[in-house]
Design an enzyme around this catalytic site. Structure first.
Site, PDB file in Angstrom:
ATOM      1  N   GLU A 109       0.836  -1.192   0.000  1.00  0.00           N
ATOM      2  CA  GLU A 109       0.000   0.000   0.000  1.00  0.00           C
ATOM      3  C   GLU A 109       0.877   1.250   0.000  1.00  0.00           C
ATOM      4  OE1 GLU A 109      -4.021  -1.497   2.229  1.00  0.00           O
ATOM      5  OE2 GLU A 109      -2.415  -0.721   3.467  1.00  0.00           O
ATOM      6  N   CYS A 130       3.414   8.516   1.199  1.00  0.00           N
ATOM      7  CA  CYS A 130       3.938   7.595   2.205  1.00  0.00           C
ATOM      8  C   CYS A 130       4.202   6.267   1.491  1.00  0.00           C
ATOM      9  CB  CYS A 130       2.903   7.451   3.321  1.00  0.00           C
ATOM     10  SG  CYS A 130       3.416   6.330   4.604  1.00  0.00           S
ATOM     11  N   CYS A 137       6.354  -6.939   7.481  1.00  0.00           N
ATOM     12  CA  CYS A 137       7.476  -6.455   8.285  1.00  0.00           C
ATOM     13  C   CYS A 137       7.810  -7.491   9.345  1.00  0.00           C
ATOM     14  CB  CYS A 137       7.116  -5.124   8.953  1.00  0.00           C
ATOM     15  SG  CYS A 137       8.507  -4.434   9.883  1.00  0.00           S
ATOM     16  N   CYS A 141       6.269  -4.719  15.860  1.00  0.00           N
ATOM     17  CA  CYS A 141       5.875  -3.738  16.871  1.00  0.00           C
ATOM     18  C   CYS A 141       4.416  -4.048  17.224  1.00  0.00           C
ATOM     19  CB  CYS A 141       6.031  -2.314  16.321  1.00  0.00           C
ATOM     20  SG  CYS A 141       7.719  -1.981  15.789  1.00  0.00           S
ATOM     21  N   CYS A 144       1.303  -2.226  15.547  1.00  0.00           N
ATOM     22  CA  CYS A 144       1.362  -1.913  14.117  1.00  0.00           C
ATOM     23  C   CYS A 144       0.675  -2.969  13.258  1.00  0.00           C
ATOM     24  CB  CYS A 144       2.827  -1.775  13.699  1.00  0.00           C
ATOM     25  SG  CYS A 144       3.017  -1.490  11.934  1.00  0.00           S
ATOM     26  N   CYS A 358      -0.854   6.302  10.131  1.00  0.00           N
ATOM     27  CA  CYS A 358       0.382   5.666  10.583  1.00  0.00           C
ATOM     28  C   CYS A 358       0.125   4.363  11.334  1.00  0.00           C
ATOM     29  CB  CYS A 358       1.117   6.642  11.488  1.00  0.00           C
ATOM     30  SG  CYS A 358       2.705   6.043  11.981  1.00  0.00           S
TER      31      CYS A 358
END
Ligand code: SF4
Length: 369
Positions: A109, A130, A137, A141, A144, A358
């Site tokens: 994305e 962005c 990933c 975290c 996230c 975010c």
């Protein structure tokens, strides 16, 4: 509102992004060397890249200053291939999220945050993209969405560069600010990241000034030092999110490997080497990192490095238990930072309604969500 772009024709044509020689992944110098090895004059290299980055053509067929036979030959050797645009989700505040399908059918994305006087004041013509740097990933975290589905693979140089060209083409907007804050940890894909940064920054490439590009990291300290040693003056943001080791380790496993003391040493190295200020990104999560002691600890680090602090009230992610603090808690946290002389703001997130804010980017299409 969701628009669906059926770009099957283009997708078929662009089905092979696997070649390391995709034209979008080559620098001018590399292209010249490639062409010379084929006994093609080196000046053709600049001509070809002008068609891509200045005239913005998306196929070899449109490079009209090249002889047809040469175009046909080079197209086979260096395909000009883009990911397929699957959907474009438009937010009510006009933030747009682009879901892109790569040649191996993985999804990424990219989010366009258009100009906004209300958000940026004097900087109101800022059109920010962005960008994602990995599929998924590995850093997990806890807050996230991007880490929820695990790590799949690094993006290649051309897949990073293509995000910028594609979004500009579809939106009709010229992007003048790029942040590497999409899916993935950019410094875990350092080689492709730095190659893409050079193409984005180069006068023969996208030609965006280095100070208009920001790379955000969760804190891979050896890479921060390497990044500081690059000649380009690209900005750095640290996804901090915790100002003591206890709190940061709880929500960011990377802190166990590179604790705050080590991270701050690497940040100091960056600031001294680049003579550039950096930014701390700090997602405020209710009951986790929003206490005034955290604000105080954060203020100490920020003051020492003269770092700016962006506070980001947490955006709820389906499947995760966290929540954002009340407005009162957010304001008190901000006031504490300012009381200690820190330049801090609460970032008013755009795109929240389309999960483009975010920490919310995720390969949703794969899961039919
Ligand atoms: S915040 Fe960044 S490093 Fe952490 S899991 Fe999400 S994408 Fe990865």
């Amino acid at each position: 509102m969701i628009f669906v772009f059926l770009m099957n024709q283009q997708a078929d044509k662009n089905s092979d992004l696997s070649s390391q020689r995709n034209l979008l992944g080559l620098s001018l110098e590399e292209l010249r060397v490639e062409l010379e090895s084929l006994h093609i004059p080196a000046y053709r290299g600049r001509q070809i890249l002008e068609w891509i980055y200045q005239k913005r053509v998306t196929s070899w067929a449109k490079m009209l200053t090249l002889p047809v036979a040469l175009r046909e030959d080079l197209e086979i050797r260096y395909p000009l291939a883009f990911p397929e645009v699957v959907t474009v989700s438009g937010s009510h505040d006009t933030t747009q999220k682009f879901l892109l399908r790569l040649s191996d059918h993985e999804m990424i994305e990219t989010v366009l945050i258009p100009a906004s006087p209300a958000l940026y004041g004097e900087d109101s013509d800022r059109r920010t993209l962005c960008v994602s740097s990995q599929v998924g990933c590995a850093y997990r975290c806890k807050f996230c969405a991007s880490g929820l589905d695990g790590f799949k693979r690094n993006l290649r140089t051309e897949e990073i560069v293509a995000q910028v060209l594609l979004v500009e083409k579809i939106s009709g907007e010229r992007i003048n600010n790029i942040v590497f804050m999409g899916m993935g940890e950019p410094f875990a894909n350092f080689d492709h990241l730095t190659r893409a940064l050079r193409i984005i920054n180069a006068p023969w490439g996208i030609h965006l000034a280095a100070r208009k590009i920001t790379v955000s990291t969760s804190g891979l300290t050896p890479r921060i030092r390497e990044f500081a040693d690059l000649p380009e003056q690209i900005r750095l943001a640290i996804s901090l999110h915790g100002a003591t080791d206890a709190v940061r380790s709880e929500i960011m496993p990377i802190n166990q490997r590179y604790p705050l003391s080590e991270l701050m040493e690497a940040c100091t190295y960056y600031v001294e080497r680049k003579k550039q200020l950096l930014t701390f990104e700090y997602i405020l999560i209710a009951g986790v990192n929003d206490q005034l002691e955290q604000a105080l600890a954060l203020a100490r680090y920020a003051k020492r490095l003269r770092a700016k602090v962006n506070l980001i009230p947490y955006n709820r992610v389906e499947g995760l238990p966290w929540d954002r603090p009340s407005q009162g808690v957010q304001r008190a946290f901000l006031a504490k930072l300012r009381e200690h002389g820190v330049a801090a703001t609460i970032r008013r997130e755009k795109g929240h309604d389309i999960d483009a804010a975010c920490g919310q980017l995720r390969r949703r299409q794969l899961y039919g969500l």
